[in-house]
Design an enzyme around this catalytic site. Structure first.
Site, PDB file in Angstrom:
ATOM      1  N   GLY A  72       0.825  -1.207   0.000  1.00 22.20           N
ATOM      2  CA  GLY A  72       0.000   0.000   0.000  1.00 22.20           C
ATOM      3  C   GLY A  72       0.861   1.259   0.000  1.00 22.20           C
ATOM      4  N   ASN A 153      -7.675   4.617   9.030  1.00 20.45           N
ATOM      5  CA  ASN A 153      -7.191   3.403   9.692  1.00 20.45           C
ATOM      6  C   ASN A 153      -7.288   3.465  11.210  1.00 20.45           C
ATOM      7  OD1 ASN A 153      -5.115   5.335   8.674  1.00 20.45           O
ATOM      8  ND2 ASN A 153      -3.810   4.247  10.102  1.00 20.45           N
ATOM      9  N   GLY A 202      -2.624  -5.878   0.150  1.00 18.45           N
ATOM     10  CA  GLY A 202      -3.086  -7.247   0.346  1.00 18.45           C
ATOM     11  C   GLY A 202      -3.252  -7.656   1.804  1.00 18.45           C
ATOM     12  N   HIS A 203      -2.301  -7.227   2.654  1.00 11.95           N
ATOM     13  CA  HIS A 203      -2.270  -7.842   3.989  1.00 11.95           C
ATOM     14  C   HIS A 203      -3.359  -7.362   4.940  1.00 11.95           C
ATOM     15  CE1 HIS A 203      -0.201  -4.763   6.611  1.00 11.95           C
ATOM     16  NE2 HIS A 203       0.157  -4.284   5.444  1.00 11.95           N
ATOM     17  N   CYS A 325       2.038   1.888  12.764  1.00 14.23           N
ATOM     18  CA  CYS A 325       3.245   2.574  12.308  1.00 14.23           C
ATOM     19  C   CYS A 325       3.663   3.664  13.280  1.00 14.23           C
ATOM     20  CB  CYS A 325       3.006   3.203  10.949  1.00 14.23           C
ATOM     21  SG  CYS A 325       1.985   2.177   9.903  1.00 14.23           S
TER      22      CYS A 325
HETATM   23  C1  LIG Z   1      -1.865  -0.269   6.160  1.00 14.32           C
HETATM   24  C2  LIG Z   1      -2.155   0.985   5.441  1.00 14.32           C
HETATM   25  C3  LIG Z   1      -1.270   1.483   4.459  1.00 14.32           C
HETATM   26  C4  LIG Z   1       0.049   0.834   4.151  1.00 14.32           C
HETATM   27  O1  LIG Z   1      -0.060  -0.397   3.489  1.00 14.32           O
HETATM   28  P1  LIG Z   1       1.224  -1.373   3.500  1.00 14.32           P
HETATM   29  O2  LIG Z   1       0.849  -2.471   2.549  1.00 14.32           O
HETATM   30  O3  LIG Z   1       1.382  -1.857   4.896  1.00 14.32           O
HETATM   31  O4  LIG Z   1       2.379  -0.575   3.017  1.00 14.32           O
HETATM   32  C5  LIG Z   1      -1.619   2.631   3.796  1.00 14.32           C
HETATM   33  N1  LIG Z   1      -2.763   3.277   4.068  1.00 14.32           N
HETATM   34  C6  LIG Z   1      -3.641   2.840   4.987  1.00 14.32           C
HETATM   35  C7  LIG Z   1      -4.902   3.587   5.224  1.00 14.32           C
HETATM   36  C8  LIG Z   1      -3.357   1.681   5.715  1.00 14.32           C
HETATM   37  O5  LIG Z   1      -4.207   1.272   6.648  1.00 14.32           O
END
Ligand SMILES: *Cc1c(COP(=O)(O)O)cnc(C)c1O
Length: 395
Positions: A72, A153, A202-203, A325
């Site tokens: 992401g 998030n 994906g995760h 994060c």
């Molecule tokens: C988790 C997240 C990301 C980052 O995605 P990754 O695949 O972990 O780099 C970006 N934006 C939001 C809103 C997220 O929740």
């Protein structure tokens, strides 16, 4: 036997059995390089094309509008830097985003500021919802890009992305949405949403870590982020991560099909919220209604979120103080500060993010476990003691 409750699905999710089964033969049999001119390569290329076609069906877009990335964060970087660099050639050097974006967006904007771009961080209201009037005021003839996340998030608020896209397009501005948290929670139809770019990961939806996707509307010529070979129509180099791409396609189909079942998740989430906010000096962060089905973010006064988390973890419950994060830093969450939660209250906030797998018994267990933890921690707090002394005087 002690219980284990995973209520941190906004941070990551486990790979599901179905996704694992879809990926397994790609690791062991269809391991070819999709660019190779032989049987093994053709076999891989077919799987790659098939995955793209299946994802396009989920989102109602064209297969050639789908670009695979490593995560992401990469998708966010590509959309924002790519759009900024494209539009700078047309004399546009201004970016509009919100104060509550993920760090993958905010820090990318900060990097562009160092290159000379100007960035406006638009306010959200006390529920964490973007004001469309404030957005309209921020967008000018110099604006290159509007970036508004689909769902937050930390507090789960869902943003008016389609309306924001209209405002952007009225002024010839590109529109990007980080939909990492929205995917699998909100039905996304790219033929009507109106965005030029959309990022997902994906995760967060039971595919592995290390695979992401960026939708780029046909005709939008973003500058490349990763130069290399001819993969992804020469726009994102690097041999395709085919097992994970196949896993992502499967995960997206499953997540999309399960959206109608979210009503049950929402009911469980609401029980969590209504019971936990009965604790004195507690408050729901974010919106009651414009909220992701699995998200409950609650602030408790006179306690530290980190201490609550530690005690929850010892009881077998995984939750979060906000974004994974930022949880290594002692800074209060930028999202909670943006919705007007004062510093000291922001530090006592806990996010539960539940999923289809969360049971009624899991909710019962959280409701049994958390209130005594808060009580115990407050008993140790000098501020709590002062408050009670004051009360006794008043009585
Ligand atoms: C988790 C997240 C990301 C980052 O995605 P990754 O695949 O972990 O780099 C970006 N934006 C939001 C809103 C997220 O929740």
């Amino acid at each position: 036997m002690s219980r284990f409750v995973y209520a941190d699905n906004a941070a990551t999710t486990p790979v599901s059995e179905e996704v694992m089964e879809a990926m397994r033969p790609v690791f062991l049999e269809a391991w070819g390089n999709p660019s190779s001119q032989h049987t093994k390569g053709y076999e891989a290329k077919e799987l790659l094309d098939d995955s793209r076609a299946r994802i396009a069906r989920v989102f109602n877009c064209r297969p050639d509008e789908i670009y695979f990335t490593s995560c992401g964060t990469e998708s966010d970087n590509w959309a924002i830097k790519g759009a900024a660099h494209l539009m700078r050639k047309k004399g546009r050097d201004h970016i509009v985003t919100t104060k509550i974006e993920h760090h993958a967006v905010l820090h990318t904007c900060a990097a562009l500021e160092k290159e000379g771009f100007r960035v406006t961080y638009v306010d959200v209201d006390s529920e964490g919802i973007l004001s469309l009037d404030a957005l309209r005021d921020a967008v000018t003839e110099k604006t290159a890009l509007v970036a508004v996340m689909y769902a937050n998030n930390e507090i789960g608020t869902v943003q008016p992305v389609a309306e924001a896209a209209k405002i952007a397009h009225e002024k010839g501005v590109l529109m990007f949405t980080d939909a990492v948290q929205a995917v699998g929670n909100i039905k996304i139809d790219l033929s009507t949403l109106g965005v030029d770019m959309l990022a997902l990961s994906g995760h967060k939806i039971h595919a592995p870590k290390g695979i992401g996707m960026l939708y780029i509307k046909k005709g939008v010529r973003l500058e490349n982020l990763i130069d290399g070979g001819g993969q992804e129509k020469r726009r994102r180099g690097g041999t395709e991560n085919l097992p994970y791409i196949v896993g992502l396609a499967r995960a997206l189909e499953i997540a999309d099909a399960r959206i109608p079942e979210l009503e049950l998740v929402r009911q469980r989430r609401d029980r969590l919220i209504s019971e936990l906010t009965k604790i004195p000096y507690s408050k729901l962060n974010g919106s009651q209604t414009q909220r992701l089905a699995g998200n409950a973010n609650i602030g408790f006064e006179f306690v530290e979120g980190e201490s609550i988390l530690m005690w929850l973890d010892m009881a077998g419950i995984c939750a979060s103080t906000g974004s994974a994060c930022s949880s290594n830093s002692l800074d209060a969450s930028h999202v909670l500060l943006a919705i007007g939660v004062p510093h000291e209250k922001a530090h006592g906030s806990i996010r539960f993010s539940i999923s289809h797998e969360t049971t009624d018994e899991d909710i019962d267990y959280i409701l049994e476990t958390l209130p005594p933890i808060i009580e115990r921690l407050r008993a140790l707090s000098p501020l709590w003691e002062d408050l009670n002394k004051k009360k006794q005087k008043e009585d």
